[in-house]
Enzyme design. Structure first.
Site, PDB file in Angstrom:
ATOM      1  N   SER A 212      36.178 -20.329  83.859  1.00 24.53           N
ATOM      2  CA  SER A 212      35.518 -21.561  84.278  1.00 24.53           C
ATOM      3  C   SER A 212      36.384 -22.768  83.883  1.00 24.53           C
ATOM      4  CB  SER A 212      34.113 -21.622  83.666  1.00 24.53           C
ATOM      5  OG  SER A 212      33.316 -22.531  84.357  1.00 24.53           O
ATOM      6  N   ASP A 307      31.721 -18.113  94.148  1.00 26.70           N
ATOM      7  CA  ASP A 307      31.503 -18.372  92.727  1.00 26.70           C
ATOM      8  C   ASP A 307      30.183 -19.150  92.528  1.00 26.70           C
ATOM      9  OD1 ASP A 307      33.388 -18.790  89.985  1.00 26.70           O
ATOM     10  OD2 ASP A 307      31.723 -20.183  90.267  1.00 26.70           O
ATOM     11  N   HIS A 374      29.954 -15.426  88.319  1.00 30.03           N
ATOM     12  CA  HIS A 374      30.857 -16.396  87.683  1.00 30.03           C
ATOM     13  C   HIS A 374      31.316 -15.791  86.352  1.00 30.03           C
ATOM     14  CE1 HIS A 374      32.561 -20.310  86.788  1.00 30.03           C
ATOM     15  NE2 HIS A 374      31.785 -20.514  85.746  1.00 30.03           N
TER      16      HIS A 374
END
Ligand SMILES: *[C@@H]1O[C@H](CO)[C@@H](O)[C@H](O)[C@H]1NC(C)=O
Ligand SMILES: *[C@@H]1O[C@H](CO)[C@@H](O)[C@H](O)[C@H]1NC(C)=O
Length: 435
Positions: A212, A307, A374
């Site tokens: 991330s 995502d 994710h």
């Protein structure tokens, strides 16, 4: 056992009163509810530390935090002025001279208001960090869960600067009585100096990873990392769920670019991107598509085509969906209308177009699955469990291992949703706040 016989008696009474049909239906409904509760829990995007989901693997190691003291003179400080931190687990066996570093994620803060809130959390202050961290997925020391890196030295580096380890503002920044340190770059340098002195300087193999906002940090620091290590060592990087796209959102605005413009101005990150054109907005230089252009070290791009975080915050940010038309869809891909799915396919296409120029780099690897998820490298389930998504029958863990050790060329691009039956798609309970 008296308790059991009373219960049995009550059950029989209840069964008779309701009639077997209705009672069976009720039981079935209760069972379905239980199943639903279990599956909802199992679908949580990250296993919650207090209820570790192990998916058949043994319980994860809990690794103590280390605060990086003695760097105040160098100005390596979290947003609130506390020292930065990491968790270190020593390697063993033939992994003793191999190092895997993981840069934590956790979005960014774009203004004084959101950074002030962040200072009160573990993303802005080591005073608020848990003292122990679960090492799962790519950080696991369990061979069945992490076949290629389980015995390496591993470090989870905490994220507390709010700008992907890239800000470097000399003085404390004041807003009224509130003070902020924008020092991600110095945190990076201080943590690296400490790890080098703990044996990273003798690494034979090293792997910089992150997810991330930490995936973006990995793009930003990959070549810096390479430069710190012995020439003869093998050094590669993995960015997971970090290829944030500079695209128009559902309302036609470039929400994410405006967001990055704020982050980049607040923390004055342009120093970190000298190659970034002066004709570009400051936030544009912060997108992986720009950052990755100059990377010389082998990189692996692990990114779902849909995502979850990006669908929620880049494609359909709250501010661009005043009528909440995307609310259901962005929490559960099976709830998307055909029109919304079309937009999601367009988003996938934007990702494939953006990574096209990196696909042809011989020593780069790709794993672009078509799941709604994710951070797959830091999830027990998604990294290498029986429920993990596969492309060509390989989990993300196998694909990354194959690439790191040159067992095959890895340019795995999945077909469009919903083609992949092995996909694990998360279902969120509620939208997460972004600011
Ligand atoms: C302090 O922050 C608030 C909220 O972001 C803003 O309205 C105000 O103008 C700031 N003050 C200064 C001096 O920058
Ligand atoms: C897929 O991989 C597993 C091992 O991970 C193997 O047992 C299985 O035979 C493979 N299936 C196919 C169709 O290749």
């Amino acid at each position: 056992m008296p308790g059991t016989s009373t219960a049995r008696h009550l059950f029989r009474l209840w069964w008779r009163r309701l009639g077997p049909r209705a009672a069976a239906a009720l039981l079935a409904a209760a069972f379905a509810l239980l199943l639903l509760a279990v599956s909802r829990y199992a679908a949580a995007p990250t296993p919650r530390p207090t209820h570790p989901s192990t998916y058949g693997h043994r319980l994860p190691a809990l690794v103590d935090i280390t605060l990086v003291h003695g760097t105040a003179d160098k100005g390596a400080l979290c947003l609130d002025g506390t020292p930065p931190a990491y968790h270190f687990q020593p390697g063993f066996g033939d992994g003793a001279h191999s190092w895997l570093l993981h840069l934590d994620g956790g979005s960014w803060c774009r203004n004084f208001e959101s950074c002030a809130r962040r200072k009160l959390t573990n993303l802005g202050s080591s005073a608020h960090m848990e003292t122990r961290a679960e090492f799962v997925g790519i950080l696991s020391d369990d061979q069945s869960q992490n076949p290629d890196f389980y015995n390496w030295n591993k470090v989870k580096i905490r994220y507390c600067d709010g700008a992907s380890f890239s800000g470097d503002v000399q003085d404390e920044v004041k807003n009224g009585t509130a003070g902020f340190f924008f020092r991600g770059q110095r945190i990076w340098e201080a943590v690296m100096a400490e790890l080098l002195s703990k044996g990273l300087n003798r690494a034979k193999q090293a792997f910089l990873t992150g997810c991330s906002a930490g995936g973006l940090s990995t793009y930003i620091h990959c070549d810096d990392f390479r430069a710190l290590l012995p020439k003869a060592s093998t050094v590669k990087c993995l960015a997971d769920g970090g290829f944030f796209l500079d695209v128009e959102d559902i309302s036609g605005r470039r929400y994410m670019r405006a967001f990055y413009n704020d982050v980049a101005r607040l923390q004055d990150v342009h120093k970190k991107f000298p190659r970034c054109g002066s004709d570009m907005e400051p936030g544009q230089c912060f997108f992986p598509q720009e950052v990755a252009k100059s990377i010389a070290t082998p990189m692996f791009i692990l990114n779902p085509a849909y995502d979850v975080w990006q669908v929620e915050h880049v494609l359909s940010p709250e501010a661009s969906d005043p009528q909440n038309l995307w609310l259901e869809c962005k929490m559960d891909i099976t709830k998307c209308s055909s029109k919304q799915l079309e937009i999601l396919q367009g988003f996938r296409k934007s990702l494939l177009d953006a990574i096209d120029e990196f696909k042809n780099r011989r020593d780069w690897g790709l794993f672009i699955d078509s799941c709604f998820i994710h951070c797959q490298s830091t999830s027990t389930l998604a990294w290498h469990s029986p429920s993990a998504a596969r492309i060509n029958n390989k989990t993300a863990a196998e694909a990354v291992g194959d690439w790191f050790f040159d067992r095959r060329e890895v340019k795995d691009i999945d077909c469009e949703y919903p083609c992949n039956p092995t996909c694990y798609n998360v279902v969120l309970d509620q939208p997460s706040k972004e600011d």
